[in-house]
Design a protein around this motif. Structure first.
Motif, mmCIF file in Angstrom:
data_model
loop_
_atom_site.group_PDB
_atom_site.id
_atom_site.type_symbol
_atom_site.label_atom_id
_atom_site.label_comp_id
_atom_site.label_asym_id
_atom_site.label_seq_id
_atom_site.Cartn_x
_atom_site.Cartn_y
_atom_site.Cartn_z
ATOM 1 N N ILE A 86 10.606 -8.169 -39.815
ATOM 2 C CA ILE A 86 10.466 -8.132 -38.150
ATOM 3 C C ILE A 86 11.878 -7.939 -37.793
ATOM 4 C CG2 ILE A 86 9.776 -9.520 -36.201
ATOM 5 C CD1 ILE A 86 7.554 -10.966 -38.038
ATOM 6 N N VAL A 87 12.704 -8.656 -38.417
ATOM 7 C CA VAL A 87 14.195 -8.331 -37.637
ATOM 8 C C VAL A 87 14.576 -6.898 -37.702
ATOM 9 C CG1 VAL A 87 16.686 -8.559 -38.344
ATOM 10 C CG2 VAL A 87 15.015 -10.792 -37.933
ATOM 11 N N LYS A 88 14.405 -6.408 -38.854
ATOM 12 C CA LYS A 88 14.700 -4.877 -39.317
ATOM 13 C C LYS A 88 13.787 -4.104 -38.288
ATOM 14 C CE LYS A 88 18.116 -5.045 -42.229
ATOM 15 N NZ LYS A 88 19.274 -4.655 -41.767
ATOM 16 N N ILE A 89 12.418 -4.338 -38.139
ATOM 17 C CA ILE A 89 11.538 -3.373 -37.457
ATOM 18 C C ILE A 89 12.050 -3.469 -36.055
ATOM 19 C CG2 ILE A 89 9.179 -3.120 -36.526
ATOM 20 C CD1 ILE A 89 8.260 -4.110 -39.268
ATOM 21 N N PHE A 90 12.442 -4.362 -35.385
ATOM 22 C CA PHE A 90 12.705 -4.780 -33.839
ATOM 23 C C PHE A 90 14.264 -4.278 -33.715
ATOM 24 C CE2 PHE A 90 8.725 -6.961 -33.854
ATOM 25 C CZ PHE A 90 7.994 -6.284 -32.745
ATOM 26 N N GLN A 91 14.920 -4.237 -34.929
ATOM 27 C CA GLN A 91 16.370 -4.044 -34.776
ATOM 28 C C GLN A 91 17.147 -4.974 -33.714
ATOM 29 O OE1 GLN A 91 18.542 -1.134 -36.356
ATOM 30 N NE2 GLN A 91 16.642 -1.662 -37.503
ATOM 31 N N LEU A 92 16.864 -6.334 -34.055
ATOM 32 C CA LEU A 92 17.347 -7.409 -33.273
ATOM 33 C C LEU A 92 19.020 -7.549 -33.330
ATOM 34 C CD1 LEU A 92 14.897 -10.117 -33.882
ATOM 35 C CD2 LEU A 92 14.801 -8.544 -31.994
ATOM 36 N N PRO A 93 19.464 -8.052 -32.312
ATOM 37 C CA PRO A 93 21.015 -8.315 -32.449
ATOM 38 C C PRO A 93 21.572 -9.343 -33.404
ATOM 39 C CG PRO A 93 20.168 -8.919 -30.310
ATOM 40 C CD PRO A 93 19.015 -8.144 -30.874
ATOM 41 N N PRO A 94 22.666 -9.482 -33.902
ATOM 42 C CA PRO A 94 22.822 -10.330 -34.884
ATOM 43 C C PRO A 94 22.518 -11.659 -34.729
ATOM 44 C CG PRO A 94 24.613 -8.629 -34.793
ATOM 45 C CD PRO A 94 23.552 -8.460 -33.699
ATOM 46 N N GLU A 95 22.684 -12.227 -33.496
ATOM 47 C CA GLU A 95 22.611 -13.652 -33.463
ATOM 48 C C GLU A 95 21.056 -13.963 -33.191
ATOM 49 O OE1 GLU A 95 24.249 -11.615 -31.540
ATOM 50 O OE2 GLU A 95 26.307 -12.503 -30.906
ATOM 51 N N LEU A 96 20.211 -13.098 -32.828
ATOM 52 C CA LEU A 96 18.919 -13.338 -32.742
ATOM 53 C C LEU A 96 18.234 -13.017 -34.178
ATOM 54 C CD1 LEU A 96 17.622 -11.673 -29.366
ATOM 55 C CD2 LEU A 96 17.841 -14.020 -29.825
ATOM 56 N N PHE A 224 9.629 -13.676 -27.721
ATOM 57 C CA PHE A 224 8.109 -14.614 -27.794
ATOM 58 C C PHE A 224 7.239 -13.571 -28.683
ATOM 59 C CE2 PHE A 224 9.163 -17.295 -24.288
ATOM 60 C CZ PHE A 224 8.251 -18.459 -24.646
ATOM 61 N N LEU A 225 7.508 -12.102 -28.280
ATOM 62 C CA LEU A 225 6.503 -11.337 -29.303
ATOM 63 C C LEU A 225 6.940 -11.441 -30.577
ATOM 64 C CD1 LEU A 225 4.985 -8.656 -29.679
ATOM 65 C CD2 LEU A 225 6.867 -7.235 -29.163
ATOM 66 N N VAL A 226 8.244 -11.390 -31.107
ATOM 67 C CA VAL A 226 8.583 -11.545 -32.521
ATOM 68 C C VAL A 226 8.295 -12.845 -33.024
ATOM 69 C CG1 VAL A 226 10.757 -12.299 -33.801
ATOM 70 C CG2 VAL A 226 10.740 -10.153 -32.352
ATOM 71 N N VAL A 227 8.448 -13.806 -32.190
ATOM 72 C CA VAL A 227 8.073 -15.163 -32.733
ATOM 73 C C VAL A 227 6.587 -15.347 -32.807
ATOM 74 C CG1 VAL A 227 7.879 -17.748 -32.185
ATOM 75 C CG2 VAL A 227 10.022 -16.452 -32.155
ATOM 76 N N ILE A 228 5.760 -14.867 -31.829
ATOM 77 C CA ILE A 228 4.210 -14.968 -32.225
ATOM 78 C C ILE A 228 3.763 -14.111 -33.291
ATOM 79 C CG2 ILE A 228 2.069 -14.223 -31.197
ATOM 80 C CD1 ILE A 228 3.435 -14.945 -28.344
ATOM 81 N N LEU A 229 4.355 -12.966 -33.629
ATOM 82 C CA LEU A 229 4.091 -12.248 -34.756
ATOM 83 C C LEU A 229 4.352 -13.010 -36.136
ATOM 84 C CD1 LEU A 229 3.019 -9.151 -35.440
ATOM 85 C CD2 LEU A 229 5.519 -8.495 -35.360
#
Length: 304
Positions: A86-96, A224-229
């Motif tokens: 999920i982190v890779k798909i959404f390209q989240l910043p390092p802290e998140l 919220f989208l990332v966490v729910i997923l």
């Protein structure tokens, strides 16, 4: 009276989570300083778990080891892998990204046992998986964090290992010792422990929300989208793989709930101690989300 109050606190747990989150948003300046107490509050929750662990809980490991082993392996395999994807798909910043992976690498949450009971699942199996995964967490969780988040980390493995031992293992061991030495006292105290746990978890949520109000508002929709997923896919994959491995229906439900519900308080504690405040946001949001999705899933399964 105390037993009734404990039952009321457990049944209305979701309401207290809502109230804690609202208070955190309304009084961020007052509650932000409580962030430093998060490890201690989580230690109280783990102490409660140690005082309520029954040696009979571990009999299931020897009676039906296959179900317990499957549950623990799926717990530590599905959620960290999902978090990384999920982190890779959404390209989240390092802290998140670190915050989401921290949640994924934690053991099952203690509220999963209550959800298994409400869902008419195998509660004994749920308790066994929670106990085993929590006792393994001081060693497995830091290792998984380094495996999945090493590209963003600048914290030593030993310091993280020691943090999990302090927050999880030592309070549980102390709780077990108190239970063995003072059986009558701990039995009476156990009546008030659910209330103490609800208060501690509510304070953790309020402190993290208050301390990260700005970050939550800035990244709210995405987080919220990332966490729910993450949470929902955990339930689905936990059930699907348990089904593939031919567990019976009650066991499948217990494994699904164990996989989907994480000890997000531990993720918040590690983020608070070792990383930036922003890294604690996914854990805080996950605490809120899985305490909504868990009862919904349990109610659906209980009706069926």
């Amino acid at each position: 009276m105390l037993t009734k109050m404990s039952q009321f606190a457990t049944k209305t747990f979701l309401i207290w989570m809502f109230i804690a989150a609202i208070i955190g948003f309304m009084f961020p300046k007052q509650l932000a300083p409580l962030g430093s107490t998060v490890p201690w509050l989580l230690g109280v929750v783990m102490l409660r778990m140690g005082m309520t662990i029954n040696p009979k809980d571990f009999k299931l490991i020897f009676q039906t080891p296959r179900s317990v082993i499957i549950g623990v392996i799926l717990q530590f395999a599905i959620m960290p892998s999902l978090a990384y994807i999920i982190v890779k798909i959404f390209q989240l910043p390092p802290e998140l990204a670190i915050g989401v992976i921290l949640v994924g690498c934690c053991p099952g949450g203690t509220s999963s046992n209550v959800m298994s009971y409400l869902a008419n699942a195998n509660v004994a199996l749920s308790v066994a998986i929670t106990s085993v995964s929590t006792l393994l967490a001081p060693f497995v969780t830091p290792a998984l964090i380094y495996l999945f988040a090493h590209e963003w980390l600048n914290v030593s493995f030993i310091s993280m290992l020691w943090s999990v031992i302090q927050v999880v293992l030592l309070p549980i061991i102390l709780g077990i010792i108190l239970q063995l030495l003072f059986k009558r006292m701990t039995k009476k105290a156990s009546e008030a422990l659910p209330i103490i746990s609800v208060i501690a978890i509510s304070l953790i949520l309020a402190a993290v929300v208050g301390g990260n109000k700005t970050h939550i508002l800035q990244t709210g929709a995405l987080i919220f989208l990332v966490v729910i997923l993450h949470n929902v896919c955990g339930y689905i994959l936990g059930y699907a793989l348990a089904n593939l491995l031919k567990l019976d229906r009650k066991d499948k439900k217990a494994v699904s709930i164990e996989v989907g519900m994480q000890n997000s308080g531990l993720a918040v504690s590690l983020a608070t101690v070792h990383f930036s405040p922003l890294a604690a946001v996914p854990g805080a949001v996950f605490s809120f989300v899985h305490n909504i999705s868990g009862p919904i899933l349990a109610k659906y399964w209980s009706k069926r």
